[in-house]
Scaffold this motif. Sequence first.
Motif, PDB file in Angstrom:
ATOM      1  N   ALA A 154       0.671  -1.209  -0.004  1.00 43.85           N
ATOM      2  CA  ALA A 154      -0.046  -0.159   0.071  1.00 43.85           C
ATOM      3  C   ALA A 154       1.077   1.074   0.037  1.00 43.85           C
ATOM      4  O   ALA A 154       0.399   2.182  -0.704  1.00 43.85           O
ATOM      5  N   PHE A 155       1.935   1.066   0.816  1.00 44.02           N
ATOM      6  CA  PHE A 155       2.723   2.295   0.686  1.00 44.02           C
ATOM      7  C   PHE A 155       4.178   2.018   0.138  1.00 44.02           C
ATOM      8  O   PHE A 155       5.203   2.234   0.635  1.00 44.02           O
ATOM      9  N   SER A 156       4.008   1.834  -1.167  1.00 43.90           N
ATOM     10  CA  SER A 156       5.191   1.135  -1.805  1.00 43.90           C
ATOM     11  C   SER A 156       6.512   2.118  -2.253  1.00 43.90           C
ATOM     12  O   SER A 156       7.511   1.874  -2.166  1.00 43.90           O
ATOM     13  N   LEU A 157       6.007   3.711  -2.191  1.00 38.74           N
ATOM     14  CA  LEU A 157       6.822   4.429  -2.164  1.00 38.74           C
ATOM     15  C   LEU A 157       7.938   4.417  -1.197  1.00 38.74           C
ATOM     16  O   LEU A 157       9.272   4.667  -1.111  1.00 38.74           O
ATOM     17  N   SER A 158       7.249   4.446   0.148  1.00 38.20           N
ATOM     18  CA  SER A 158       7.970   4.306   1.450  1.00 38.20           C
ATOM     19  C   SER A 158       8.762   3.125   1.446  1.00 38.20           C
ATOM     20  O   SER A 158       9.988   2.972   2.213  1.00 38.20           O
ATOM     21  N   SER A 159       7.991   2.137   1.246  1.00 36.71           N
ATOM     22  CA  SER A 159       8.556   0.766   1.668  1.00 36.71           C
ATOM     23  C   SER A 159       9.834   0.195   0.991  1.00 36.71           C
ATOM     24  O   SER A 159      10.710  -0.436   1.369  1.00 36.71           O
ATOM     25  N   SER A 160       9.655   0.861  -0.357  1.00 45.20           N
ATOM     26  CA  SER A 160      10.763   0.658  -1.240  1.00 45.20           C
ATOM     27  C   SER A 160      12.124   1.539  -0.700  1.00 45.20           C
ATOM     28  O   SER A 160      13.137   1.222  -1.346  1.00 45.20           O
ATOM     29  N   ARG A 161      12.029   2.275   0.095  1.00 46.21           N
ATOM     30  CA  ARG A 161      13.325   2.590   0.716  1.00 46.21           C
ATOM     31  C   ARG A 161      14.038   1.765   1.918  1.00 46.21           C
ATOM     32  O   ARG A 161      14.915   1.812   1.999  1.00 46.21           O
ATOM     33  N   ILE A 162      12.905   0.910   2.360  1.00 44.32           N
ATOM     34  CA  ILE A 162      13.422   0.006   3.420  1.00 44.32           C
ATOM     35  C   ILE A 162      13.786  -1.541   2.725  1.00 44.32           C
ATOM     36  O   ILE A 162      14.670  -1.828   3.208  1.00 44.32           O
ATOM     37  N   ILE A 163      13.068  -1.948   1.910  1.00 42.48           N
ATOM     38  CA  ILE A 163      13.220  -2.867   1.084  1.00 42.48           C
ATOM     39  C   ILE A 163      13.554  -2.585  -0.398  1.00 42.48           C
ATOM     40  O   ILE A 163      12.927  -1.592  -0.744  1.00 42.48           O
ATOM     41  N   PRO A 164      14.222  -3.497  -1.091  1.00 43.45           N
ATOM     42  CA  PRO A 164      14.509  -3.318  -2.415  1.00 43.45           C
ATOM     43  C   PRO A 164      12.965  -3.374  -3.290  1.00 43.45           C
ATOM     44  O   PRO A 164      12.176  -4.133  -2.585  1.00 43.45           O
ATOM     45  N   GLY A 165      12.926  -2.714  -4.403  1.00 44.72           N
ATOM     46  CA  GLY A 165      11.766  -2.701  -4.909  1.00 44.72           C
ATOM     47  C   GLY A 165      11.115  -4.043  -5.463  1.00 44.72           C
ATOM     48  O   GLY A 165       9.932  -4.364  -5.502  1.00 44.72           O
ATOM     49  N   TRP A 166      12.023  -4.967  -5.837  1.00 45.11           N
ATOM     50  CA  TRP A 166      11.647  -6.259  -6.237  1.00 45.11           C
ATOM     51  C   TRP A 166      11.107  -6.961  -5.047  1.00 45.11           C
ATOM     52  O   TRP A 166      10.393  -8.151  -5.301  1.00 45.11           O
ATOM     53  N   GLY A 167      11.444  -6.667  -4.044  1.00 44.29           N
ATOM     54  CA  GLY A 167      10.633  -7.356  -2.751  1.00 44.29           C
ATOM     55  C   GLY A 167       9.090  -7.076  -3.221  1.00 44.29           C
ATOM     56  O   GLY A 167       8.454  -7.810  -2.431  1.00 44.29           O
ATOM     57  N   LEU A 168       8.476  -6.220  -3.609  1.00 48.94           N
ATOM     58  CA  LEU A 168       7.159  -5.769  -3.852  1.00 48.94           C
ATOM     59  C   LEU A 168       6.612  -7.078  -4.813  1.00 48.94           C
ATOM     60  O   LEU A 168       5.393  -7.395  -4.270  1.00 48.94           O
TER      61      LEU A 168
ATOM     62  N   ALA B 158       9.220   8.308  -7.133  1.00 42.05           N
ATOM     63  CA  ALA B 158       9.678   6.977  -7.102  1.00 42.05           C
ATOM     64  C   ALA B 158      11.237   7.102  -7.376  1.00 42.05           C
ATOM     65  O   ALA B 158      11.945   7.910  -7.684  1.00 42.05           O
ATOM     66  N   GLY B 159      11.797   6.247  -6.360  1.00 40.26           N
ATOM     67  CA  GLY B 159      13.081   6.139  -6.204  1.00 40.26           C
ATOM     68  C   GLY B 159      13.692   5.066  -7.102  1.00 40.26           C
ATOM     69  O   GLY B 159      13.071   4.289  -7.584  1.00 40.26           O
ATOM     70  N   ALA B 160      15.110   4.862  -6.935  1.00 38.23           N
ATOM     71  CA  ALA B 160      15.791   3.501  -7.926  1.00 38.23           C
ATOM     72  C   ALA B 160      15.345   2.456  -7.165  1.00 38.23           C
ATOM     73  O   ALA B 160      15.259   1.486  -7.863  1.00 38.23           O
ATOM     74  N   SER B 161      15.307   2.189  -5.797  1.00 40.77           N
ATOM     75  CA  SER B 161      14.725   0.992  -5.396  1.00 40.77           C
ATOM     76  C   SER B 161      13.357   0.694  -5.792  1.00 40.77           C
ATOM     77  O   SER B 161      13.207  -0.471  -6.291  1.00 40.77           O
ATOM     78  N   PHE B 162      12.594   1.576  -5.743  1.00 42.72           N
ATOM     79  CA  PHE B 162      11.288   1.423  -6.145  1.00 42.72           C
ATOM     80  C   PHE B 162      11.272   0.926  -7.688  1.00 42.72           C
ATOM     81  O   PHE B 162      10.429   0.041  -7.956  1.00 42.72           O
ATOM     82  N   ALA B 163      12.003   1.339  -8.571  1.00 41.80           N
ATOM     83  CA  ALA B 163      12.104   1.018  -9.756  1.00 41.80           C
ATOM     84  C   ALA B 163      12.545  -0.121 -10.142  1.00 41.80           C
ATOM     85  O   ALA B 163      12.595  -0.687 -11.068  1.00 41.80           O
ATOM     86  N   SER B 164      13.171  -0.955  -9.026  1.00 40.62           N
ATOM     87  CA  SER B 164      13.851  -2.278  -9.239  1.00 40.62           C
ATOM     88  C   SER B 164      12.830  -3.144  -8.830  1.00 40.62           C
ATOM     89  O   SER B 164      12.835  -4.492  -9.275  1.00 40.62           O
ATOM     90  N   TYR B 165      11.178  -2.662  -8.871  1.00 41.09           N
ATOM     91  CA  TYR B 165      10.162  -3.605  -9.119  1.00 41.09           C
ATOM     92  C   TYR B 165      10.320  -4.150 -10.310  1.00 41.09           C
ATOM     93  O   TYR B 165      10.334  -3.357 -11.189  1.00 41.09           O
ATOM     94  N   VAL B 166       9.805  -5.351 -10.531  1.00 45.95           N
ATOM     95  CA  VAL B 166       9.737  -6.162 -11.908  1.00 45.95           C
ATOM     96  C   VAL B 166       8.648  -6.001 -12.453  1.00 45.95           C
ATOM     97  O   VAL B 166       7.735  -6.713 -12.000  1.00 45.95           O
ATOM     98  N   ILE B 167       8.532  -5.180 -13.440  1.00 41.71           N
ATOM     99  CA  ILE B 167       7.297  -5.060 -13.998  1.00 41.71           C
ATOM    100  C   ILE B 167       6.532  -6.010 -14.949  1.00 41.71           C
ATOM    101  O   ILE B 167       5.579  -6.474 -14.873  1.00 41.71           O
ATOM    102  N   HIS B 168       7.613  -6.829 -15.659  1.00 38.85           N
ATOM    103  CA  HIS B 168       7.432  -8.011 -16.353  1.00 38.85           C
ATOM    104  C   HIS B 168       7.899  -9.264 -15.595  1.00 38.85           C
ATOM    105  O   HIS B 168       8.759  -9.938 -16.109  1.00 38.85           O
ATOM    106  N   PRO B 169       7.263  -9.608 -14.320  1.00 42.29           N
ATOM    107  CA  PRO B 169       7.892 -10.832 -13.836  1.00 42.29           C
ATOM    108  C   PRO B 169       7.683 -11.991 -14.805  1.00 42.29           C
ATOM    109  O   PRO B 169       6.447 -12.219 -15.263  1.00 42.29           O
TER     110      PRO B 169
END
Lengths: 277, 227
Positions: A154-168, B158-169
């Motif tokens: 739900a708070f992906s912008l904040s949480s991706s500062r704590i965990i890597p974004g692929w963790g989502l 959005a930050g760099a970590s946020f952008a590491s979300y895999v869009i096409h998993p």
Amino acid sequence: MSTMNNTRIRRFTAVQRLFHLLLMVSFLVQGATGLARMYIETPWGQYIAWVFGGYEYCLTIHIYVGIFMLAGFLVHFFYLLARIDWKGFPKSLLGRDSVLLQPRDAKEAYEHALWLIGIRDWPRFDRWGYWEKFDYWAVFWGMVIMGVTGLLLAFSLSSSRIIPGWGLNVAFWVHRIEAILAMGHVFIIHFFIGHLRRHNFPMDKAMFEGSVDIDSVRHERPAWYERLEKNDDLKGAITTEAGRGRRAVFYAVGYLAMFTGLFLLIGGILNSAAITW
Amino acid sequence: MKGQYGHRALLALAAAILIAAPGTVCSQEEVSSAIRRYRDLEVSTGYYEEYEVRPQRQRPFVVLPGVGRGAFPYSPSGARVRIRSRLADSHRGLQFYDVQRCETCHPEQSDDLHTVRANLTCRQCHGGEPIASIDHYYSPMNPIRRHAYVCAKCHEGAGASFASYVIHPPNPADIKALEEFPALFYVFWAMAAIAVGTFLVFLPHTFLWGIRELLARKKETSGEHHE
């Protein structure tokens, strides 16, 4: 006919029933709004989404109700701390009225399994059966899993500062599988045990009325009944049956919840091939 | 003396600004080097030259997927021919490109949440022609600026970590995911095992219980006799 009035034994306090009611309502809302979004490609999902005001509103409601559930979980946690008998701690945790799983439960589960296949008598259950304890801790575990992954998503912008974004990506699938597990368990197993098996049919009102029929306690939970009798607690625990109007409300609420759950379960299964997973 | 006080006032002002000024937002962070994130976590001098660490994006040797023989020399001509992830026009030289649709060649890239649920089209993120390769230096999709140039168009901040979300998993259940996204693969199967395990125990349990109670009459009446 005087026995008609004193036919029930207290099982749940008003606070416990309130917790269950709030959990029940919010669980159904979360199930409906979550499935509406998951199944938005199908007419069935679009219909549920329409009830809640559409795809976007479903998410808003899902997040707010989720936060409400977590708040309730926190309150319940403090309630637990307050209810623990700290004088006898930690031995008091292993008492007969405790919902903690104990070695006794493994034994009872085994005996119950033997009863299920018809080669043993009904086990001497105490106040809580092992399946009820499992239900309780399943919600506990589910709350943590769903709450943490839900907050991350739900708070992906904040949480991706704590965990890597692929963790989502990972959190999303954890949230989804745990939700399927929780809904499947509640809508099939919990409902069947609570409402539909022959000895409880048409409904086990314990969680709404707060009390259970004295006869069914004597047979389903003999150890509890004898313990109450031995400790002279039986008189204090006996109570009267709720009036007709209140019972009608219990049935209405219980069956509304059950039909909502079955609607979500059956629709979810039937449409599962039509969505992009 | 006066000058000394002025100096202090200036310092105090600077401190006040530092405290009161808003921090950097996520999309303002710059990821100009592959070692930058490592440096944040480093406890010693905290600075390493590119050649001192394992290279990440700029690999001196390029492994060609499917060829499997290991490393091929990274040369401009080799890259142009083989490595489409570094071209200014990633579809350069493809025949009949003008009449193709994206999903004709990239079917697996069109069944994710962004495409199916948010109804995004490919071009809303990948841009118009020519579509630069992901790792081309000036591509908006390049991980050094993807968060600010692509993600932040909708996900403000959005930050760099946020952008590491895999869009096409990859499909997390698929064995291919083990290679592409092992964390997702393992967590998926762990969760699936918990769910399937629970149902394997409790569905037969519930079913048998139902059957057993249908057959076994409730002992209510006999109980009343005991009284």
